[in-house]
Every structure is written in C-alpha cells, then in structure tokens.
Design an enzyme around this catalytic site. Structure first.
Site, PDB file in Angstrom:
ATOM      1  N   LYS A   1      10.021  -0.038  13.869  1.00  0.00           N
ATOM      2  CA  LYS A   1      10.687   0.164  12.570  1.00  0.00           C
ATOM      3  C   LYS A   1      11.820   1.178  12.725  1.00  0.00           C
ATOM      4  CE  LYS A   1       6.390  -0.497   9.934  1.00  0.00           C
ATOM      5  NZ  LYS A   1       5.408   0.108   9.050  1.00  0.00           N
TER       6      LYS A   1
ATOM      7  N   GLY B   1      -4.693  -1.596   5.148  1.00  0.00           N
ATOM      8  CA  GLY B   1      -3.896  -2.751   4.719  1.00  0.00           C
ATOM      9  C   GLY B   1      -4.553  -4.082   5.055  1.00  0.00           C
ATOM     10  N   ARG B   2      -5.010  -4.220   6.291  1.00  0.00           N
ATOM     11  CA  ARG B   2      -5.569  -5.519   6.713  1.00  0.00           C
ATOM     12  C   ARG B   2      -6.995  -5.729   6.203  1.00  0.00           C
ATOM     13  NH1 ARG B   2      -4.224  -1.975  10.408  1.00  0.00           N
ATOM     14  NH2 ARG B   2      -5.798  -1.017  11.716  1.00  0.00           N
TER      15      ARG B   2
ATOM     16  N   HIS C   1      -3.792 -32.315  19.352  1.00  0.00           N
ATOM     17  CA  HIS C   1      -2.652 -33.076  19.852  1.00  0.00           C
ATOM     18  C   HIS C   1      -1.521 -32.164  20.306  1.00  0.00           C
ATOM     19  CE1 HIS C   1      -4.476 -36.866  18.542  1.00  0.00           C
ATOM     20  NE2 HIS C   1      -4.982 -36.109  17.576  1.00  0.00           N
TER      21      HIS C   1
ATOM     22  N   LYS D   1       0.842  -1.207   0.000  1.00  0.00           N
ATOM     23  CA  LYS D   1       0.000   0.000   0.000  1.00  0.00           C
ATOM     24  C   LYS D   1       0.874   1.252   0.000  1.00  0.00           C
ATOM     25  CE  LYS D   1      -3.350   2.538   2.672  1.00  0.00           C
ATOM     26  NZ  LYS D   1      -4.323   2.577   3.743  1.00  0.00           N
TER      27      LYS D   1
ATOM     28  N   GLU E   1      10.768  -4.432   4.221  1.00  0.00           N
ATOM     29  CA  GLU E   1      10.862  -5.841   3.821  1.00  0.00           C
ATOM     30  C   GLU E   1      10.509  -5.999   2.341  1.00  0.00           C
ATOM     31  OE1 GLU E   1       9.299  -4.664   6.460  1.00  0.00           O
ATOM     32  OE2 GLU E   1       9.334  -6.073   8.156  1.00  0.00           O
TER      33      GLU E   1
ATOM     34  N   GLU F   1      -4.030  -6.008  15.131  1.00  0.00           N
ATOM     35  CA  GLU F   1      -3.510  -4.721  14.644  1.00  0.00           C
ATOM     36  C   GLU F   1      -4.634  -3.682  14.686  1.00  0.00           C
ATOM     37  OE1 GLU F   1      -1.964  -3.525  10.441  1.00  0.00           O
ATOM     38  OE2 GLU F   1      -0.194  -4.144  11.538  1.00  0.00           O
TER      39      GLU F   1
HETATM   40  O1  F6P Z   1       3.700  -2.433   9.642  1.00  0.00           O
HETATM   41  C1  F6P Z   1       2.342  -2.615   9.590  1.00  0.00           C
HETATM   42  C2  F6P Z   1       1.802  -2.413   8.220  1.00  0.00           C
HETATM   43  O2  F6P Z   1       1.747  -1.055   7.927  1.00  0.00           O
HETATM   44  C3  F6P Z   1       0.458  -3.064   8.047  1.00  0.00           C
HETATM   45  O3  F6P Z   1      -0.567  -2.290   8.530  1.00  0.00           O
HETATM   46  C4  F6P Z   1       0.421  -3.312   6.596  1.00  0.00           C
HETATM   47  O4  F6P Z   1      -0.553  -4.245   6.251  1.00  0.00           O
HETATM   48  C5  F6P Z   1       1.822  -3.813   6.358  1.00  0.00           C
HETATM   49  O5  F6P Z   1       2.618  -3.037   7.236  1.00  0.00           O
HETATM   50  C6  F6P Z   1       2.329  -3.674   4.958  1.00  0.00           C
HETATM   51  O6  F6P Z   1       2.269  -2.344   4.528  1.00  0.00           O
HETATM   52  P1  F6P Z   1       2.362  -1.972   3.014  1.00  0.00           P
HETATM   53  O7  F6P Z   1       1.249  -2.619   2.303  1.00  0.00           O
HETATM   54  O8  F6P Z   1       2.297  -0.468   2.980  1.00  0.00           O
HETATM   55  O9  F6P Z   1       3.687  -2.476   2.496  1.00  0.00           O
END
Ligand code: F6P
Length: 544
Positions: free
Chosen positions: A504, A268-269, A385, A208, A214, A354
């Site tokens: 972060k 995002g979620r 189990h 987003k 990452e 979140e």
């Molecule tokens: O670090 C949390 C977050 O911002 C989430 O809310 C989001 O889903 C995820 O990182 C990934 O963010 P993006 O889609 O901006 O890479």
C-alpha cells in the site's frame, strides 16, 4: 534474546517429522479400504459430514499430531480465543468473532465489560433497519422503495457477504438486488452504475478501518453519483456505513444513525457475522441471518468441546499440516460441487492465506515448517475441464477438499445427480489411479505410460445435506477454526496482516509519480519498476 526451544516441543516436532517421512511411503489405497479407519476418520459436526479417510495418514501420524498439539498447548489457545483473551498478540487484542454468534443469554466479560451487550444492540439495530428496507418502509429521497443495494468494501469487508449472498440466493428478497463494488478499477463502478437508478439505490460503505483506499475512492464515486439526483439533505436515505471507525464514517459525512459499528476485536476476514453481514441480512432477512449465526455457533460448540480426534476443524488442520510435511506439497485446492458455493475458494483464500501467510513464530523465530498452503479452486464440474488434468497426472499430489451438497433430485434432466456423481468420482479416481495398460501393439504400449494414473492422491470430502443458512454458517466456521488451529500448530499469529501494508505504501509513492509525470523517480527505485513507471507515464503523456 529468544528463549531456547522447549524440549517437549522439540521432541514432538521431531517425532512428527519422522512420522511424516514414513507417511510419505504409505499406501493410501490400502488405508482407504479399511472400514474401521473410514469410520474413525469420518466426523460429523454441526450437521456436516467430513470424510478424511482418503487422506494418506496412519495411526502413527495421527498420534504424532495429537502429541504435537498438546506440546503447542492448542487447547489452551482455543479456550483463550473463546474467552476473549488477547490472542492476537501483535495487535494486543482478542479475536472474538465467536462472540458475534454466541448465545446472547450468555454474558462474555472482556476487560470488565460484557461484550454481548454491544453485539445484541447492533444486531437489533440491523434487524430494524433491514426489516424496514425489505418491507418498503425505508424509502429513497423521492419516495421509491429500495431495489438495489451496492455494498462498497474489499477483502474481509466483501468476500464473506459475496460468498453468502451467492450461496443463499434462493432465500433472496424478490425486490432487492445486492451488488458488490470492491476493485478500485473504475470499470467496475462504470459498468454497475448503468444498471442502477439512484432513486432506488442504497449504498453501504463497508470498511473496518474506514481508511482503505479502494473503498474510500469508490465510496466518493458512488456518493457523487447519488448526489447527481438526490438532494444532500436526503442523502442519508441512500447511504449508510458499517465500520469500527465511527469517527472516520462521521468525517465522511454520515450521521450516527446511519453507522452500524463493530468492534476492533473482529478481524476483517472473520467479520461476516458482524454488521459487515448487512448486505446478506438485507438479502435474506434477519431471521435467516440468525440461522446462519446459529449454524456457526453449533460449529463453535463442537470445536470448543469435541475430543481432539473427533474434532472436525482440528483434524482438518492436522491433515493440512501433515500434507505439507509428508507429501511436501504446499497447495490445497477446494472444489465445491455447487455453483451456489462458487465464491468459496476466493473467500478461503483470504481466510487461510491472509491469516497464516506468516514466516515468524511467536518467539520471533522462523516458523518451523512451510505455512499457508496456496488455497485455490473453482466449482466442479467446470474445474474438471480445466486443471484436473494436473490433479490426476501432474507431478504434485495436491490434496483436494471436495465440498458436495446433496442434490434434491428434482432436475428433469438429472443434472444434479450427474453433478454429484462427478464429485464422488473425482475423489475415487484420484485415490484409485489406474495402472498403465501394457497390452496391445507397440503403438498402444508406447501410449500406455501416458494413459496411466499414479493414484494414491488424497482428498477430503465435506458432505452437506442442504445449503441452508445454518449449514453455510457451519461450513464457514469449520474453515475459520481450521485456520486458527493451524496457526497455533505453526505457533504464529493468525489474526494480524502486517504483510499487506508495504504494497500500500509503495503504491501511494508510485501514484504520486503518475499524477506528476515530471516528478523525478526516486534514486532507490529498482531498475525494473523505474522503467515500467516511465513507460506508463509516457503512455499517459501520449493520451493526454
Ligand atoms: O489490506 C488487507 C485488509 O486490511 C484486510 O485485512 C481487510 O479485510 C481489507 O483490507 C479491508 O479492510 P477494511 O475493512 O478496513 O476496509
């Protein structure tokens, strides 16, 4: 200065707390024996059946929750969400994931613009693109059709598509394999790359913000790998992006045609219904994706219109709040009896924790009650189990959500019915318990207490007739609305996530200390982190 608490809110809150204190003493077994109560507490919504009757709640509890919901103006917030008001008040924007699955013929005007135009436009572009990849018209630089898709994204830009691709694998295109690359651990890509041929691989960068570290680093690694065999001027055949930061994706080197946008009012979620769903659309096709949207829409319509006591997401939220107050337990295991739903707990962890892992309410006060119970779980029967011992005999009564998909009865070994029998049995065993057997000799009596089960442990059962795209959409939307409703009950903002930022920033500082082993550690670093950082640095030094 914060306003004084509205007296109605204070009164209904106190009434709910005292109902919950009495609720702690309720006999869940006797309650669950009442067929009229069972009927009243079994709701149907968008093709799902949700049985809340094993919960330890009585009429007084439900009435208290209903009154409290009125005091927090839950209905007004719900309407505001669907209408596109800026209910995400800390970021001053709407939370409009429901627009992504709204009937396209119904305009939705936000800030003077019909947002449905954008939604329809992106959906049409996604359909065209996925059709071409699926039928082989879209080819890699060397003319080979795409066989593998690598979706690079994390959090909400991965978890929804991961869940859905796994759940709907039965509908998968026979040529396309969908892979997900989320963790920055280089091992993940190293292992995945060995299975792939760049000539037939399509990478989707899903972010987003287009700023997540990452995703940025993994995208760089994948692009470098592609460029090892794909000429730069043909890279667009192998690399596309999904984002609400179009400029960021362009700066990464992508052309407009290779970017599928969505708006910043999609959290995002809550984003798997947007272009973030591209990997799923590639896997199952645009029609099936549309069916998933329709299933979610049916749940939206239910949530928007069903009366409070018949409103499945709302009752689910009530039960969750009730359990934190009456049972004083802050944990909610979710156990799917369906391997296809094995990523549901991971998906719900982000959605619920979140969204609602907040301590400050909208008046700036500490939130009145513990928020965001820990979401966790694994599929049954494996889970039976491992941690079910604690569910049956541990000191805490964790209220479980059992998610059961009715079997087709086609397995020659009858394993699908065995699976279902176990799913049904666990709810009953948790509720019924078993008195310690006091008969037998001294040795048997000594063991008896260890072999008894307290019982009266609550659970909810969600029954799904068949794991179709529509039912999956309805299931996810059920939990989305439960999450939003809980946020309104706690009076918090479920749609921001400031809590993830600090980690972060701290990580960036530590990374620079690892990159330069001679750099002095900051004076204000705590002794523990300083010692660990030095230890990691000396390890790096030894290797280097
Ligand atoms: O670090 C949390 C977050 O911002 C989430 O809310 C989001 O889903 C995820 O990182 C990934 O963010 P993006 O889609 O901006 O890479």
């Amino acid at each position: 200065m914060t306003e004084p608490i509205d007296p109605r809110l204070a009164d209904t809150r106190a009434a709910l707390e005292s109902a919950a204190a009495r609720g702690a003493q309720l006999d869940g077994i006797a309650l669950a024996r009442d067929p009229a109560r069972r009927e009243a507490l079994t709701l149907e919504a968008a093709g799902l059946v949700i049985d809340f009757s094993k919960q330890r709640i009585d009429e007084a509890g439900i009435a208290a929750l209903e009154a409290y919901s009125e005091a927090v103006e839950l209905e007004r917030w719900r309407r505001a969400m669907f209408d596109g008001e800026s209910i995400n008040f800390t970021e001053r924007r709407p939370a409009l994931h429901t627009a992504l699955r709204r009937d396209p013929a119904r305009p939705l005007i936000v800030d003077g613009q019909d947002v449905m135009i954008d939604v329809a436009d992106t959906l049409a572009r996604l359909r065209d693109f996925t059709d071409r990849v699926r039928d082989g018209r879209w080819r890699g630089a060397s003319g080979r059709p795409i066989t593998d898709v690598v979706s690079i994204g994390i959090g909400g830009s991965a978890l929804g598509p991961v869940l859905a691709c796994e759940a709907l694998r039965e509908y998968a295109h026979p040529r396309l394999r969908i892979h997900f690359l989320s963790n920055i651990d280089p091992d993940v890509w190293a292992r995945l790359a060995t299975q792939l041929n760049p000539a037939s691989t399509l990478a989707v960068v899903a972010s987003k913000s287009f700023k997540t570290i990452e995703t940025a680093r993994n995208a760089e690694a994948v692009r470098a790998w592609l460029l090892g065999s794909v000429p730069e001027d043909k890279l667009h055949r192998h690399l596309v992006a999904v984002t609400s930061n179009v400029a960021g994706a362009e700066a990464f080197g992508l052309a407009r045609e290779a970017i599928f946008p969505f708006r910043d009012w999609v959290g995002g979620r809550f984003s798997m219904w947007s272009a973030i769903g591209l990997p799923l659309m590639l896997q199952v096709g645009a029609d099936r994706f549309g069916e998933m949207l329709a299933g979610a829409r049916a749940m939206d319509e239910h949530f928007a219109s069903a009366p409070a006591r018949a409103n499945a997401p709302l009752v689910m939220a009530w039960i969750s709040l009730w359990n934190t107050l009456a049972l004083r337990v802050n944990s909610e295991p979710v156990i799917p009896y369906s391997e296809a739903l094995r990523r549901l707990p991971a998906y719900l962890q982000q959605l619920q924790m979140e969204s609602n892992g907040k301590s400050i309410d909208r008046d700036g006060r500490p939130v009145a009650w513990p928020s965001a119970p820990v979401t966790w779980g694994e599929p049954g029967t494996d889970a039976q189990h491992s941690f079910f011992q604690a569910l049956h005999q541990g000191t805490a009564a964790h209220p479980v959500d059992f998610v059961l998909v009715i079997p087709r009865g086609v397995d020659p070994q009858h394993r699908d019915y065995t699976l279902m029998a176990n799913g049904l049995a666990q709810g009953e065993a948790l509720l019924r318990g078993k008195a310690a057997d006091t008969g037998g000799d001294d040795a048997a009596r000594a063991l008896a207490a260890h072999r008894g089960y307290p019982g009266k442990r609550p659970s909810t059962t969600i029954l799904i007739d068949s794991l179709t795209p529509a039912r999956l959409g309805a299931l996810i939307a059920l939990y989305e609305h439960k999450t939003a409703a809980l946020g309104w009950l706690w009076r918090i903002n479920s749609f921001d996530q400031w809590g993830v930022e600090l980690g972060k920033v701290v990580a960036t500082g530590i990374e620079s200390l690892l990159d330069d082993p001679k750099a002095a550690l900051p004076d204000d670093m705590d002794a523990s982190t300083a010692a660990l950082t030095r230890w990691v640095r000396s390890g790096l030094h030894v290797r280097g």
